[in-house]
Design a protein around this motif. Structure first.
Motif, mmCIF file in Angstrom:
data_model
loop_
_atom_site.group_PDB
_atom_site.id
_atom_site.type_symbol
_atom_site.label_atom_id
_atom_site.label_comp_id
_atom_site.label_asym_id
_atom_site.label_seq_id
_atom_site.Cartn_x
_atom_site.Cartn_y
_atom_site.Cartn_z
ATOM 1 N N PRO A 28 0.809 -1.216 0.000
ATOM 2 C CA PRO A 28 0.000 0.000 0.000
ATOM 3 C C PRO A 28 0.841 1.264 0.000
ATOM 4 O O PRO A 28 0.479 2.256 -0.624
ATOM 5 N N TYR A 29 1.962 1.241 0.730
ATOM 6 C CA TYR A 29 2.943 2.335 0.674
ATOM 7 C C TYR A 29 4.229 1.728 0.134
ATOM 8 O O TYR A 29 5.081 1.274 0.880
ATOM 9 N N SER A 30 4.346 1.683 -1.180
ATOM 10 C CA SER A 30 5.558 1.143 -1.793
ATOM 11 C C SER A 30 6.694 2.140 -1.603
ATOM 12 O O SER A 30 6.469 3.348 -1.517
ATOM 13 N N PRO A 31 7.935 1.661 -1.520
ATOM 14 C CA PRO A 31 9.053 2.555 -1.207
ATOM 15 C C PRO A 31 9.349 3.588 -2.281
ATOM 16 O O PRO A 31 10.056 4.552 -2.021
ATOM 17 N N ASN A 32 8.804 3.403 -3.485
ATOM 18 C CA ASN A 32 9.002 4.381 -4.556
ATOM 19 C C ASN A 32 7.675 4.974 -5.014
ATOM 20 O O ASN A 32 7.524 5.346 -6.174
ATOM 21 N N LEU A 33 6.740 5.075 -4.075
ATOM 22 C CA LEU A 33 5.437 5.647 -4.413
ATOM 23 C C LEU A 33 5.587 7.093 -4.867
ATOM 24 O O LEU A 33 4.853 7.566 -5.732
ATOM 25 N N LEU A 34 6.545 7.813 -4.301
ATOM 26 C CA LEU A 34 6.859 9.174 -4.718
ATOM 27 C C LEU A 34 8.249 9.193 -5.355
ATOM 28 O O LEU A 34 9.114 8.380 -5.003
ATOM 29 N N PRO A 35 8.504 10.119 -6.264
ATOM 30 C CA PRO A 35 9.828 10.192 -6.907
ATOM 31 C C PRO A 35 10.898 10.730 -5.949
ATOM 32 O O PRO A 35 10.604 11.319 -4.920
ATOM 33 N N GLY A 36 12.134 10.522 -6.346
ATOM 34 C CA GLY A 36 13.263 11.167 -5.668
ATOM 35 C C GLY A 36 13.478 10.734 -4.241
ATOM 36 O O GLY A 36 13.856 11.554 -3.387
ATOM 37 N N ALA A 37 13.282 9.440 -3.942
ATOM 38 C CA ALA A 37 13.421 8.960 -2.569
ATOM 39 C C ALA A 37 14.879 8.946 -2.132
ATOM 40 O O ALA A 37 15.776 8.593 -2.895
ATOM 41 N N ARG A 38 15.105 9.335 -0.897
ATOM 42 C CA ARG A 38 16.419 9.156 -0.275
ATOM 43 C C ARG A 38 16.214 8.955 1.222
ATOM 44 O O ARG A 38 15.232 9.417 1.806
ATOM 45 N N ASP A 39 17.146 8.250 1.839
ATOM 46 C CA ASP A 39 17.126 8.025 3.273
ATOM 47 C C ASP A 39 18.268 8.813 3.896
ATOM 48 O O ASP A 39 19.423 8.704 3.465
ATOM 49 N N VAL A 40 17.940 9.599 4.904
ATOM 50 C CA VAL A 40 18.887 10.539 5.501
ATOM 51 C C VAL A 40 19.218 10.091 6.919
ATOM 52 O O VAL A 40 18.324 9.995 7.776
#
Length: 362
Positions: A28-40
């Motif tokens: 339901p909340y896929s890790p690339n649901l939104l563009p430009g993902a990064r983990d800080v």
């Protein structure tokens, strides 16, 4: 001797490593649901940030509420990126793919610091003297975070838009006033989890997703059932995302309860008055500094749901007009209850663009 972990890890660490790419995409909340993902990585744990849109566009940070992660504001962010804005969406602590810090108070200070971590992590300048500052669009708890942040860093902000703002609530939402949220150690965690589940109206019998063989759960069989509709941002299934987060984020209940305990939704009038005085030109926000000649165009936009029983339009209007005066705040109303930013996102976007003086027609 090893140092104790600084945070309860998010599903980024506890779930995604055990899923195939197709299985992760089916969440339901896929890790690339939104563009430009990064983990800080931060001193408090790892946080999830999304950033996309033209590098030279107007910078806009979007901050969500206390029960849903960042994608709730995804439709608004997507529309603004299509209007040549550079947008940034975060998962606040304990939500979505952001960790749950341990040994800290989940108060406005903790969440405000997260906005600095997010903007400082960009390859672009969001806070430098030549950046031109950025705008913030916030929802519910995110509004309390935003007003506190802006009161401390007013020269970083060039516009504020509040959607169903919490922070000045006259009464807590149903279920939030439980004494066990103030003293959670008095009862078993399973009882606290049940109280939170009842507030969120989730299925308490639902089970977390686990690797095949670890608990008799076959992930391959779950592929078809995890998500019955498109994961496109325009067709978000918010209840499914809330259920997924409740089931699979090991720190969510901890973070949610501590956010309530430390009164982030109420009693924020001091921080709000500080930034309201800056907006009105009565304070610079910096000791010894001259009054700014122009800030936020001396006005903020507040968008309210006409059927919102949590953030009541009449009460918010009275409180903010008392702080700002009618000339420094503009109120608009859209159809819907407290969760209106998803179903009424088209109306919200229209009001934002009109407020900024941008062309509403694509």
């Amino acid at each position: 001797m090893m140092n104790p972990p600084k945070a309860i890890p998010s599903p980024r660490d506890t779930l995604l490593p055990f899923l195939s790419e197709a299985q992760a995409a089916a969440l339901p909340y896929s890790p690339n649901l939104l563009p430009g993902a990064r983990d800080v990585d931060t001193p408090y744990g790892v946080m999830r940030v999304y950033e996309w849109g033209p590098a030279s566009g107007r910078k806009v940070l979007l901050v969500h509420g206390d029960t849903t992660p960042g994608p709730m504001l995804g439709p608004i962010a997507t529309a603004l990126a299509q209007k040549d804005c550079r947008v940034m969406v975060i998962d606040v602590w304990g939500r979505g793919y952001s960790d749950s810090p341990k040994g800290v108070h989940y108060d406005i200070r903790l969440f405000s610091m997260q906005l600095l971590f997010a903007t400082a992590s960009s390859s672009l300048s969001w806070t430098g003297s030549a950046s031109g500052g950025f705008s913030i669009i916030a929802f519910s708890l995110g509004c309390a975070i935003t007003m506190s942040f802006a009161s401390k860093f007013p020269y970083l902000i060039n516009a504020i838009i509040l959607l169903a703002p919490a922070g000045l609530l006259r009464r807590m939402p149903d279920g939030y006033g439980s004494i066990f949220f103030r003293y959670p150690w008095l009862v078993p965690f399973t009882y606290i989890r049940k109280l939170v589940g009842n507030i969120l109206e989730v299925n308490l019998a639902s089970l977390p997703i686990k690797p095949a063989g670890s608990d008799g759960v076959n992930l391959t069989a779950l592929d078809a059932s995890l998500r019955s509709q498109s994961t496109e941002i325009e067709s978000l299934d918010v209840p499914a995302i809330v259920q997924w987060q409740f089931d699979n984020h090991q720190g969510f209940v901890h973070s949610f309860v501590n956010t309530i305990k430390h009164r982030s939704l109420m009693h924020q009038s001091s921080e709000w008055r500080n930034i309201c005085n800056i907006i009105k030109g009565e304070s610079s926000g910096m000791p010894g500094a001259a009054l700014p000649s122009k800030i936020y165009n001396s006005k903020i936009l507040v968008i309210l749901g006409d059927a919102d029983g949590i953030v009541v339009a009449k009460e918010v209007s009275e409180d903010l007009e008392q702080m700002l005066g009618p000339e420094h705040v503009e109120f608009r109303t859209v159809p819907g209850g407290h969760g209106f930013p998803v179903p009424s996102h088209a109306e919200v976007i229209k009001h934002i663009l009109e407020f900024w003086g941008l062309d509403v027609v694509n």
